[in-house]
Design a protein around this motif. Structure first.
Motif, PDB file in Angstrom:
ATOM      1  N   THR A   5       0.780  -1.300  -0.049  1.00 29.25           N
ATOM      2  CA  THR A   5       0.135   0.003  -0.033  1.00 29.25           C
ATOM      3  C   THR A   5       0.724   1.125  -0.013  1.00 29.25           C
ATOM      4  OG1 THR A   5      -0.258  -0.267   2.323  1.00 29.25           O
ATOM      5  CG2 THR A   5      -2.089  -1.026   1.243  1.00 29.25           C
ATOM      6  N   SER A  56       4.837   0.725  -4.337  1.00 24.86           N
ATOM      7  CA  SER A  56       4.352  -0.181  -4.867  1.00 24.86           C
ATOM      8  C   SER A  56       3.340   0.656  -5.788  1.00 24.86           C
ATOM      9  CB  SER A  56       3.531  -0.798  -3.697  1.00 24.86           C
ATOM     10  OG  SER A  56       2.329  -1.443  -4.052  1.00 24.86           O
ATOM     11  N   ARG A 115       3.284   3.602  -7.470  1.00 23.09           N
ATOM     12  CA  ARG A 115       3.953   4.375  -8.508  1.00 23.09           C
ATOM     13  C   ARG A 115       4.713   3.598  -9.523  1.00 23.09           C
ATOM     14  NH1 ARG A 115       7.578   7.877  -8.597  1.00 23.09           N
ATOM     15  NH2 ARG A 115       8.479   7.372  -6.478  1.00 23.09           N
ATOM     16  N   LEU A 122       0.905  -7.162   0.519  1.00 21.09           N
ATOM     17  CA  LEU A 122       0.634  -7.406   2.195  1.00 21.09           C
ATOM     18  C   LEU A 122       1.081  -6.335   3.013  1.00 21.09           C
ATOM     19  CD1 LEU A 122       2.331 -10.542   3.790  1.00 21.09           C
ATOM     20  CD2 LEU A 122       2.839  -8.233   4.765  1.00 21.09           C
ATOM     21  N   ARG A 155      -0.166  -3.618   6.736  1.00 21.79           N
ATOM     22  CA  ARG A 155      -0.851  -3.907   8.086  1.00 21.79           C
ATOM     23  C   ARG A 155      -2.395  -3.345   8.049  1.00 21.79           C
ATOM     24  NH1 ARG A 155       3.366  -0.317  11.456  1.00 21.79           N
ATOM     25  NH2 ARG A 155       2.871   0.547   9.488  1.00 21.79           N
ATOM     26  N   LEU A 156      -2.663  -2.959   6.667  1.00 24.59           N
ATOM     27  CA  LEU A 156      -4.147  -2.488   6.281  1.00 24.59           C
ATOM     28  C   LEU A 156      -5.073  -3.635   6.210  1.00 24.59           C
ATOM     29  CD1 LEU A 156      -3.972   0.538   3.829  1.00 24.59           C
ATOM     30  CD2 LEU A 156      -4.953   0.477   6.218  1.00 24.59           C
ATOM     31  N   ASN A 172      -0.745  -8.347   7.775  1.00 28.37           N
ATOM     32  CA  ASN A 172       0.197  -8.795   8.565  1.00 28.37           C
ATOM     33  C   ASN A 172       1.331  -7.620   8.877  1.00 28.37           C
ATOM     34  OD1 ASN A 172       1.950 -10.644   9.796  1.00 28.37           O
ATOM     35  ND2 ASN A 172       2.755 -11.316   7.842  1.00 28.37           N
ATOM     36  N   ASP A 173       1.339  -7.617  10.231  1.00 30.95           N
ATOM     37  CA  ASP A 173       2.563  -6.674  10.659  1.00 30.95           C
ATOM     38  C   ASP A 173       3.814  -7.810  10.826  1.00 30.95           C
ATOM     39  OD1 ASP A 173       4.273  -5.423  12.295  1.00 30.95           O
ATOM     40  OD2 ASP A 173       2.908  -4.562  13.560  1.00 30.95           O
ATOM     41  N   SER A 194       9.297  -3.833  -0.263  1.00 27.48           N
ATOM     42  CA  SER A 194       8.995  -2.299  -0.487  1.00 27.48           C
ATOM     43  C   SER A 194       8.434  -1.717   1.018  1.00 27.48           C
ATOM     44  CB  SER A 194       7.715  -2.252  -1.539  1.00 27.48           C
ATOM     45  OG  SER A 194       7.529  -0.849  -1.913  1.00 27.48           O
ATOM     46  N   VAL A 195       9.284  -1.939   1.865  1.00 30.34           N
ATOM     47  CA  VAL A 195       8.977  -1.422   3.189  1.00 30.34           C
ATOM     48  C   VAL A 195      10.615  -0.778   3.628  1.00 30.34           C
ATOM     49  CG1 VAL A 195       7.664  -3.214   3.846  1.00 30.34           C
ATOM     50  CG2 VAL A 195       9.780  -3.539   4.204  1.00 30.34           C
ATOM     51  N   GLY A 196      10.527   0.065   4.806  1.00 30.29           N
ATOM     52  CA  GLY A 196      11.637   0.651   5.151  1.00 30.29           C
ATOM     53  C   GLY A 196      12.699  -0.475   5.525  1.00 30.29           C
ATOM     54  N   LEU A 254      13.083  -3.101   8.211  1.00 28.60           N
ATOM     55  CA  LEU A 254      12.470  -4.279   8.538  1.00 28.60           C
ATOM     56  C   LEU A 254      12.981  -5.404   7.517  1.00 28.60           C
ATOM     57  CD1 LEU A 254       8.747  -2.953   8.285  1.00 28.60           C
ATOM     58  CD2 LEU A 254       9.886  -3.758  10.118  1.00 28.60           C
ATOM     59  N   PHE A 255      14.269  -5.205   6.401  1.00 25.38           N
ATOM     60  CA  PHE A 255      14.497  -6.299   5.790  1.00 25.38           C
ATOM     61  C   PHE A 255      15.005  -7.612   6.342  1.00 25.38           C
ATOM     62  CE2 PHE A 255      16.329  -3.229   2.293  1.00 25.38           C
ATOM     63  CZ  PHE A 255      14.762  -2.704   2.106  1.00 25.38           C
ATOM     64  N   GLU A 274      15.484  -3.055  -2.043  1.00 25.63           N
ATOM     65  CA  GLU A 274      15.884  -1.859  -2.761  1.00 25.63           C
ATOM     66  C   GLU A 274      16.687  -0.696  -1.936  1.00 25.63           C
ATOM     67  OE1 GLU A 274      14.504   0.923  -4.872  1.00 25.63           O
ATOM     68  OE2 GLU A 274      13.028  -0.192  -6.044  1.00 25.63           O
ATOM     69  N   LYS A 275      17.149   0.076  -2.457  1.00 27.65           N
ATOM     70  CA  LYS A 275      17.892   1.192  -1.728  1.00 27.65           C
ATOM     71  C   LYS A 275      16.960   1.957  -0.864  1.00 27.65           C
ATOM     72  CE  LYS A 275      17.038   5.593  -4.210  1.00 27.65           C
ATOM     73  NZ  LYS A 275      17.643   6.648  -4.772  1.00 27.65           N
ATOM     74  N   PRO A 276      17.606   2.327   0.495  1.00 24.97           N
ATOM     75  CA  PRO A 276      19.086   2.553   0.502  1.00 24.97           C
ATOM     76  C   PRO A 276      19.321   1.063   1.374  1.00 24.97           C
ATOM     77  CG  PRO A 276      17.522   3.346   2.512  1.00 24.97           C
ATOM     78  CD  PRO A 276      16.700   3.080   1.305  1.00 24.97           C
TER      79      PRO A 276
END
Ligand code: NAP
Length: 488
Positions: free
Chosen positions: A19, A23, A25, A49, A51-52, A93-94, A121-123, A126-127, A149-151
């Motif tokens: 979300t 994702s 764009r 996936l 948390r929404l 899912n968190d 596609s998260v910060g 969380l990787f 993805e970066k960073p």
């Protein structure tokens, strides 16, 4: 003319952070376009996936909004849109909680033989958690691929930590580190230009090349992202990844084959040959700067909400490669925000002819200009005779190949993500960065960042809409050279 479409094997793609901005764009539009092209097999599923607490219908509506926003209406043929939306599923899912992983595994195990890709596609914080969570439920086997993805780190130590976190869960052969610049057609074409033509190779070295310039300029500022950007800056955001990757592709030796490790081994050799810039040399060979206010547009420090910020929105570097091919040939890199034009280009300036037989006419050096943005293509500046009688005069003529023109009116330049996502499904890592490459780039960047931080000297400034700070002009002028004008 359209590109040949080679269908890929059936796959399930899980977008962690479905979300989010990336994702909406990039990922959903790229997947839609691959579907529209016929490349996506009928069975492929896309599982969002976040948390929404979206049900399937709500996620499909969300995706449709993204397509309407980021894809021209003419491309959105109703039957293809419907087919695409039917591929979409959503799990809430968190990822920091232990429950939820079993549900994902059960959904994916409905088709145990498929390729599965997990796009993080998260910060980046969380990787590691996600990689470990997937491994914990056995989703890290030969058909499982992790995309990040970066960073990829903030400095060498954090990049090493990140690499450690993901490689303890996934084999390096199953990790795809995206630098979307590598998915751009022109960047791939750089390899075709160099290694599929006999014309350039004899000239691609210190005996024929005077210097190389690599520019990535943006016209926009940081806007509302000032708070985030202030923790990053142009060096981390652009140089450590995109510009260094371009430098590697320009400077590398021919790989023995066009496969992932052969190409990445050669890029790594370039990274290891970069002359370290340390201590006093940082002051001499690098420039960092921030943009000033213009009319209604606030300055960088205002946008960042930090009047004392030393974060750079502009960087220029004189890089040197200590190997036989490039000894004495500087590679000048520059990138910045709120500059005069939006353009990304590489300029190879060749040496002057050894002797001029036209004594009264100044000769311009030949230049090969490889444009990545806004219109991807190639230009070659050569000296020609100015037509007409009345003396023998010379002028510079540009041989111009804009890909869009060369490839016909129906050609649409595919977005880099389209190419890269399908490469992941195919299991082709050639256009993705290996862990050691990322670390080698940080190893070169870190001393510069440290010296900036230690110096306590405030960054230079530049007018918004200009070509950058005076200090960057001086960096080139000291060597008797000039930046190419930022004209599109
Ligand atoms: P974003 O808009 O903040 O989206 C983050 C996504 O992660 C949201 O869908 C969010 O959904 C989800 N999320 C956050 N915490 C979660 C958790 N604990 N469990 C499950 N889902 C969670 O970020 P973005 O701009 O899309 O960027 C994503 C990543 O790509 C970042 O690493 C960014 O640096 C990188 N990147 C982005 C761009 C870009 O153009 N945006 C470009 C290059 C790289 P919920 O809050 O609903 O859970």
């Amino acid at each position: 003319m359209t590109s040949k479409v080679i269908p890929v094997l059936p796959f399930d793609m899980v977008i962690f952070g479905s979300t989010g901005d990336l994702s909406q764009r990039k990922l959903l539009p790229a997947l839609f376009r691959r579907d529209a092209s016929g490349q996506m097999p009928e069975q492929a599923r896309i599982i969002g996936l976040s948390r929404l607490d979206y049900n399937q219908e709500q996620f499909r509506e969300f995706a449709l909004n993204a397509l309407n926003k980021f894809i021209p209406a003419a491309e959105l043929k109703p039957e293809i849109v419907e087919r695409f939306l039917n591929r979409l599923h959503h799990l809430h899912n968190d990822v920091t909680k232990p429950d939820g992983w079993d549900g994902l595994r059960d959904l994916l195990n409905e088709y145990p033989d498929r390729i599965r890709m997990y796009y993080l596609s998260v910060g980046p914080s969380l990787f590691g958690t996600i990689a470990q969570g997937l491994a914990h439920v056995g989703l890290n086997g030969p058909n499982d691929r992790l995309v990040v993805e970066k960073p990829l780190g903030h400095d060498l130590a954090s990049a090493q930590k990140l690499n450690h976190e993901i490689t303890t869960a996934f084999n390096e052969q199953r990790i795809y580190r995206i630098d979307h610049y590598l998915g751009k057609e022109t960047v791939q074409n750089l390899m075709a230009l160099r290694f599929a033509n006999a014309l350039f190779e004899p000239l691609w070295n210190a005996s024929a090349v005077d210097h190389v310039q690599i520019t990535a300029a943006e016209t926009i500022g940081v806007g509302t992202r000032g708070g985030y950007y202030d923790t990053s800056g142009a060096m981390r955001d652009m140089v450590q990844n995109h510009l260094i990757q371009l430098l590697c592709l320009m400077a590398m030796e021919a790989p023995y084959a066009f496969n992932a490790d052969a190409v990445r081994d050669e890029k790594l050799k370039v990274l290891r040959s970069l002359r370290p810039i340390k201590g006093q040399e940082v002051q001499r060979n690098t420039v960092r700067a921030q943009y000033l206010a213009r009319g209604e547009d606030p300055s960088y420090v205002e946008e960042a909400g930090n009047p004392d910020s030393h974060t750079e929105t502009y960087v220029a570097i004189k890089a040197e490669i200590d190997n036989w091919r490039w000894a004495g040939v500087p590679f000048y890199l520059r990138t910045g925000k709120r500059l005069r034009s939006r353009l990304t280009e590489i300029v190879v300036t060749f040496k002057e002819p050894a002797h001029s037989v036209f004594p009264n006419t100044p000769l311009q050096c030949n230049k090969l200009i490889i444009r990545l943005q806004p219109d991807e293509g190639l230009q070659l500046n050569i000296m020609t005779k100015d037509p007409g009688p009345g003396g023998f005069r010379l002028r510079t003529t540009t041989l111009d190949m804009t890909y869009a023109e060369g490839l016909g009116p129906d050609w649409r330049m595919p977005d880099a993500y389209e190419r890269l996502l399908m490469d992941v499904v195919r299991g082709d890592q050639t256009l993705f960065m290996r862990g050691d490459e990322v670390e080698a780039a940080w190893r070169w960047i870190d001393p510069i960042l440290n010296a900036w931080e230690d110096s306590n000297i405030a960054p230079s400034t530049y007018e918004s809409g200009s070509e950058g700070p005076i200090a960057a002009l001086e960096l080139m002028a000291r060597d008797g050279r000039r930046w190419r004008e930022m004209v599109v």
